[in-house]
Each structure stands twice: as structure tokens, then as C-alpha cells.
Design a protein around this motif. Sequence first.
Motif, short mmCIF file in Angstrom:
data_model
loop_
_atom_site.label_atom_id
_atom_site.label_comp_id
_atom_site.label_asym_id
_atom_site.label_seq_id
_atom_site.Cartn_x
_atom_site.Cartn_y
_atom_site.Cartn_z
N LEU A 10 0.86 -1.18 0.00
CA LEU A 10 0.00 0.00 0.00
C LEU A 10 0.90 1.23 0.00
N ALA A 11 0.53 2.21 -0.82
CA ALA A 11 1.39 3.40 -0.92
C ALA A 11 1.28 4.24 0.35
N ASN A 12 2.41 4.82 0.73
CA ASN A 12 2.41 5.79 1.82
C ASN A 12 1.96 7.13 1.21
N LEU A 13 0.72 7.54 1.51
CA LEU A 13 0.13 8.67 0.79
C LEU A 13 0.81 10.00 1.12
N THR A 14 1.39 10.12 2.30
CA THR A 14 2.09 11.36 2.65
C THR A 14 3.30 11.52 1.73
N ILE A 15 4.05 10.42 1.57
CA ILE A 15 5.24 10.47 0.71
C ILE A 15 4.82 10.61 -0.75
N TRP A 16 3.73 9.92 -1.13
CA TRP A 16 3.26 9.99 -2.52
C TRP A 16 2.87 11.44 -2.86
N ASN A 17 2.19 12.12 -1.94
CA ASN A 17 1.80 13.52 -2.16
C ASN A 17 3.01 14.42 -2.32
N LYS A 18 4.04 14.14 -1.52
CA LYS A 18 5.28 14.91 -1.61
C LYS A 18 5.90 14.76 -3.01
N ALA A 19 5.90 13.50 -3.48
CA ALA A 19 6.48 13.22 -4.80
C ALA A 19 5.64 13.87 -5.90
N ALA A 20 4.30 13.85 -5.75
CA ALA A 20 3.41 14.44 -6.76
C ALA A 20 3.59 15.96 -6.80
N THR A 21 3.76 16.58 -5.63
CA THR A 21 3.97 18.03 -5.60
C THR A 21 5.33 18.38 -6.21
N ALA A 22 6.32 17.54 -5.92
CA ALA A 22 7.66 17.77 -6.50
C ALA A 22 7.59 17.67 -8.02
N LYS A 23 6.78 16.74 -8.53
CA LYS A 23 6.62 16.59 -9.99
C LYS A 23 5.98 17.86 -10.58
N MET A 24 5.00 18.43 -9.89
CA MET A 24 4.37 19.67 -10.37
C MET A 24 5.37 20.82 -10.35
N CYS A 25 6.22 20.80 -9.36
CA CYS A 25 7.26 21.84 -9.26
C CYS A 25 8.23 21.69 -10.43
N TRP A 26 8.57 20.44 -10.75
CA TRP A 26 9.47 20.18 -11.89
C TRP A 26 8.79 20.67 -13.18
N ASP A 27 7.49 20.40 -13.33
CA ASP A 27 6.73 20.87 -14.50
C ASP A 27 6.77 22.39 -14.57
N LEU A 28 6.61 23.02 -13.41
CA LEU A 28 6.59 24.49 -13.37
C LEU A 28 7.91 25.07 -13.88
N GLU A 29 8.98 24.36 -13.59
CA GLU A 29 10.29 24.86 -14.04
C GLU A 29 10.56 24.56 -15.51
N HIS A 30 10.10 23.38 -15.96
CA HIS A 30 10.51 22.93 -17.31
C HIS A 30 9.44 22.99 -18.38
N LYS A 31 8.18 22.79 -18.03
CA LYS A 31 7.13 22.67 -19.07
C LYS A 31 6.34 23.97 -19.16
N GLN A 32 6.83 24.87 -19.97
CA GLN A 32 6.17 26.17 -19.98
C GLN A 32 5.08 26.28 -21.04
N ASP A 33 4.57 25.11 -21.48
CA ASP A 33 3.54 25.15 -22.51
C ASP A 33 2.14 24.95 -21.94
N LYS A 34 2.01 24.89 -20.62
CA LYS A 34 0.68 24.71 -20.03
C LYS A 34 0.17 26.06 -19.52
N LEU A 35 -1.13 26.23 -19.58
CA LEU A 35 -1.70 27.54 -19.27
C LEU A 35 -1.39 27.99 -17.85
N TRP A 36 -1.59 27.06 -16.85
CA TRP A 36 -1.38 27.47 -15.46
C TRP A 36 0.08 27.80 -15.19
N ILE A 37 0.97 27.10 -15.91
CA ILE A 37 2.41 27.36 -15.73
C ILE A 37 2.78 28.70 -16.38
#
Length: 262
Positions: A10-37
Amino acid sequence: MPLAGGCLNLANLTIWNKAATAKMCWDLEHKQDKLWIKWIHSYYIKGQDFNTYPVPQQACWMTRKIMSSRVVTTQLHSDHTSSKSLIRQGYLQLLGDYPRMEWKRLMFKNDARPKDKFMMWLHMHGVMRINDRLIRWGMEVNPECAFCQLQNESREHLFMLCYYTKALWNRVMQWSARTYTATYSWGQYVQWAVQNSKEKSQDATIFKLVFAEVVNAIWLERNARVFEKRRRHWEALAREVAFVSCVRASVGSRTKLQQLHF
Ligand SMILES: [Zn+2]
């Protein structure tokens, strides 16, 4: 936590959320083709260095949360050639090293009923509510083994050393064309189970199933004797284990089991 670590996958959801937020942060830095970014870049960052730009306090909670996880993002190493998603890669890195349980094979590809696998999982972790544990917790219970009333109940006695369970193991192993090796310590018992479930053969698949069913049968019979004052002969338990194993086994193993004479 993964099965290899002796957990239930079973996934540890606290750690999974941390990883998912880090992924969004990575998107924010690198993927500038999305509207919210695009919006965050044009409204807040405005071409400044993303890594040193202070988290805008007037921004909404979500934006602040994403930008605050830059620390986590810099700790993670993303491999874009890997088939694993970036969130999963981050999750595994954040999870870190965990001890590998040698009995993990008993849990992999086991055809036993889910509740029996769960019971076996508790059994291997040594966390069943057996009398010697209850007494250590200060509870007043009859310490005697429910099967023989000659020895105190401990996990070793209940599952390995009692004449009743020895007879059951012997009968079931004899039926499934295995040899039951008498064991005298928990370590030996676990080794015996691990050894028999190691091979990638049909025999190992059958052993894992039968092992889980025997553990469950012993535990249910013990509870029936303690709480309901009902008792069955070990031969009846062995017959039931054989029946359930034949029903639960996957197609190849079932054919083999049905050819065995009880
Ligand atoms: Zn006993």
C-alpha cells in the motif's frame, strides 16, 4: 510500502503527495507550454531564476505549496528514459532503503484467499494476539495451549511444536507431496517456508497457497476452541485445507492438486 519490505504494497500517501507536488514543481520549471504554468511565470516569476525566486506570499496556497517543494525536487534524480512515471521515481527515492524480508516470496503470486494471506502476513510479522503476547501486555488470560493444554501458548508452540499442529503439517505436506521438516525455532521455521517457496516452479506456487491455508486453519481452530468451545480433529482441518487449496489454486496448479490423493 512494497511487499519486499514485508508490507502490504500500500502506498504511503504522505510520501506519494510529496512526490506528486515535486513533480508539479518540476513541471513548473521545465514545461512552460501549459496555461497554469504560463500564468505563474508571467504573473510572478517574470523571467527571473526559478530556483532562487522567493515563494510569493500573496500567491494562492497551491502555488506556494508547489514552489516550496523546490527543495525536494533538487534532491530527486529523474530518469526520463525510465518507464516509471516521474511521480513513482520520486516516491521510491523518497521512500529510501528499507529492509528486505526474506519471507516476501510467500506473499508474491499466492493464490490463497486475501484474508488468509493477510493472516499469514500477520503471522510472519509475529503480531498475532497469541497468549504469551497478551500476558506480556498485562492481560489476564489462560496461558495454556488450546490444543494440548500441556504447554503455554507461544507462536513457536502453536504453529510448530504442538503435537496437534505437527500432525496437521505432516498430513498436509504428505498430501501435497512435500516433506515437513520439524523445526524447533522461529528462524528455522521461516527458513523452511522460504526454502520451499523459493523456486519458480508450480511446486513453490502450491506450497505458498497451502502454507497460508494451514496457518489460517490453525488460527481459526485455536480461536474456535478458546472462544466458542468447539473443537475439530486435525484430520478435518487437513481435509479442509486440501479442499480450499484445490478450489483456490490457479489453473495449472489445480490440475496437479486434483491428481493428489488425500
Ligand atoms: Zn499445544
